[in-house]
Write a protein that holds these residues in place. Structure first.
Motif, short mmCIF file in Angstrom:
data_model
loop_
_atom_site.label_atom_id
_atom_site.label_comp_id
_atom_site.label_asym_id
_atom_site.label_seq_id
_atom_site.Cartn_x
_atom_site.Cartn_y
_atom_site.Cartn_z
N ALA A 210 36.74 31.80 6.91
CA ALA A 210 35.60 32.67 6.61
C ALA A 210 34.77 32.98 7.85
O ALA A 210 34.31 34.11 8.04
CB ALA A 210 34.72 32.03 5.54
N LEU A 211 34.60 31.98 8.71
CA LEU A 211 33.78 32.15 9.92
C LEU A 211 34.59 32.60 11.12
O LEU A 211 34.05 32.73 12.22
CB LEU A 211 33.07 30.83 10.24
N MET A 212 35.89 32.82 10.91
CA MET A 212 36.79 33.33 11.95
C MET A 212 36.74 32.46 13.20
O MET A 212 36.59 32.94 14.32
CB MET A 212 36.46 34.80 12.27
N LEU A 213 36.85 31.14 13.00
CA LEU A 213 36.81 30.20 14.11
C LEU A 213 38.12 30.25 14.90
O LEU A 213 39.19 30.41 14.33
CB LEU A 213 36.59 28.78 13.60
N ASN A 214 38.00 30.10 16.22
CA ASN A 214 39.21 30.00 17.03
C ASN A 214 39.76 28.58 16.97
O ASN A 214 39.20 27.71 16.29
CB ASN A 214 38.95 30.46 18.47
N THR A 215 40.84 28.32 17.70
CA THR A 215 41.51 27.02 17.62
C THR A 215 40.59 25.87 18.00
O THR A 215 40.52 24.84 17.31
CB THR A 215 42.75 27.01 18.52
N ASP A 216 39.85 26.03 19.11
CA ASP A 216 38.96 24.96 19.57
C ASP A 216 37.82 24.73 18.59
O ASP A 216 37.44 23.59 18.30
CB ASP A 216 38.40 25.29 20.95
N GLU A 217 37.25 25.82 18.08
CA GLU A 217 36.13 25.71 17.14
C GLU A 217 36.58 25.07 15.82
O GLU A 217 35.85 24.27 15.23
CB GLU A 217 35.53 27.08 16.89
N ARG A 218 37.78 25.42 15.37
CA ARG A 218 38.30 24.83 14.13
C ARG A 218 38.48 23.32 14.29
O ARG A 218 38.11 22.54 13.41
CB ARG A 218 39.62 25.49 13.75
N ALA A 219 39.04 22.90 15.44
CA ALA A 219 39.22 21.47 15.69
C ALA A 219 37.86 20.77 15.73
O ALA A 219 37.70 19.66 15.19
CB ALA A 219 39.96 21.26 17.00
N HIS A 220 36.87 21.42 16.34
CA HIS A 220 35.52 20.85 16.41
C HIS A 220 34.92 20.69 15.02
O HIS A 220 34.30 19.67 14.71
CB HIS A 220 34.65 21.76 17.28
N LEU A 221 35.11 21.68 14.17
CA LEU A 221 34.62 21.63 12.79
C LEU A 221 35.20 20.41 12.06
O LEU A 221 34.47 19.66 11.39
CB LEU A 221 35.00 22.91 12.04
N PHE A 222 36.52 20.20 12.22
CA PHE A 222 37.16 19.06 11.56
C PHE A 222 36.64 17.74 12.13
O PHE A 222 36.42 16.78 11.38
CB PHE A 222 38.68 19.16 11.72
N HIS A 223 36.44 17.68 13.44
CA HIS A 223 35.93 16.44 14.04
C HIS A 223 34.54 16.11 13.52
O HIS A 223 34.24 14.94 13.21
CB HIS A 223 35.89 16.58 15.57
N LEU A 224 33.68 17.12 13.43
CA LEU A 224 32.31 16.88 12.94
C LEU A 224 32.31 16.38 11.50
O LEU A 224 31.44 15.59 11.11
CB LEU A 224 31.48 18.16 13.04
N ALA A 225 33.27 16.86 10.72
CA ALA A 225 33.33 16.47 9.31
C ALA A 225 34.13 15.19 9.09
O ALA A 225 34.28 14.74 7.95
CB ALA A 225 33.96 17.61 8.49
N GLY A 226 34.61 14.57 10.18
CA GLY A 226 35.39 13.34 10.04
C GLY A 226 36.81 13.56 9.57
O GLY A 226 37.44 12.65 9.04
N GLN A 227 37.33 14.76 9.78
CA GLN A 227 38.71 15.10 9.40
C GLN A 227 39.43 15.68 10.62
O GLN A 227 39.03 16.75 11.10
CB GLN A 227 38.72 16.15 8.28
N PRO A 228 40.44 15.11 11.17
CA PRO A 228 41.01 13.82 10.78
C PRO A 228 40.15 12.66 11.23
O PRO A 228 38.99 12.88 11.65
CB PRO A 228 42.36 13.83 11.52
#
Length: 276
Positions: free
Chosen positions: A73-91
């Protein structure tokens, strides 16, 4: 899960995305830039109440499915998507390993006799370097070990202006902060990274302003125009390569176009290292 950082990141990414980029109508005048919360929730296929709670740092632990939907939805790039997962504790949180640079990497930078090369960790400490890197960056051997941090140099050292133009310094500063934010999300419990961020927020308004933008981008190849007092201008390609089996370390190598004036300048710099 870092709720405050996750909330700030979601708000910043929503604010930068124009409705037309997301395939939505403009819908008349908007009080704030970017998408509305309701639009993000609609694009991600979730309730507006759920999304609002995430942005207010009081939401539940989002699943991988929810995070994937938000990234789309937010059209995140590869680095931003990985950062999103890290912030949420996933993985699961990655742990930054500390210790010496692998012996093979030390041998490699020693064999790179004609190009500057050094090893950088996740918090931008320079851990090892060859003579060419020292000649290019200002006698690294004379610096105390705890002073070999590139982030501190960028925002606290006036000497950097002697080597990079204001435009170059601005680009490098922005890229470095975006990369450090990625590292902070990748290693959320790392006390050294947290201490560096806190230090820079307290002493540098420029760093604080860039940090507040929540930009995330892993440093890779980058072009630099370096002014050296002994050999002149060097237009270099800065290669940033991962160190095998050490995801917290990177090998940085400066190369130039073969036969170019910058290549000749590096050769002159090589003579400087041999004569010193």
């Amino acid at each position: 899960m870092n709720r405050e950082e996750l909330a700030g990141f979601l708000r910043s990414r929503r604010a930068r995305l124009a409705p037309r980029e997301a395939g939505l109508p403009e819908g008349g005048r908007r009080r704030t830039p970017g998408l509305r919360r309701q639009e993000v929730a609609q694009l991600a296929g979730m309730s507006i109440d759920y999304y609002i709670r995430l942005e207010q740092a009081r939401g539940p632990h989002p699943s991988r499915q929810v995070l994937n939907a938000l990234a789309r939805a937010l059209m995140l790039n590869t680095d931003e998507r990985a950062h999103l997962f890290h912030l949420a504790g996933q993985p699961l949180e990655a742990t930054r390993r500390r210790g010496d640079v692998p012996e093979g990497t030390l041998h490699l930078i020693a064999f790179l006799e004609e190009v500057p090369a050094y090893v950088l960790d996740a918090k931008y400490d320079i851990l090892a370097w060859n003579p060419m890197a020292s000649a290019l960056m200002g006698d690294l051997d004379s610096h105390p070990r705890d002073d070999l941090n590139v982030i501190r140099w960028v925002f606290r050292s006036p000497e950097l202006a002697e080597h990079l133009s204001d435009e170059e310094k601005g680009r490098f500063a922005r890229a470095s902060v975006a990369d450090l934010r990625w590292a902070a999300g990748r290693y959320p419990g790392d006390p050294e990274i947290q201490a560096l961020v806190a230090e820079m927020l307290a002493c540098s308004p420029h760093f604080a302003a860039l940090w507040d933008e929540h930009e995330v981008a892993v440093r890779r190849e980058q072009r630099k125009c370096i002014h050296h007092s002994a050999v002149g201008t060097i237009d270099a390609i800065c290669q940033v390569l991962p160190v095998p089996d050490r995801d917290d370390l990177r090998l940085v190598i400066y190369t130039t176009e073969p036969g170019s004036p910058s290549h000749q300048a590096l050769r002159r710099l090589r003579q400087v290292t041999l004569s010193s």
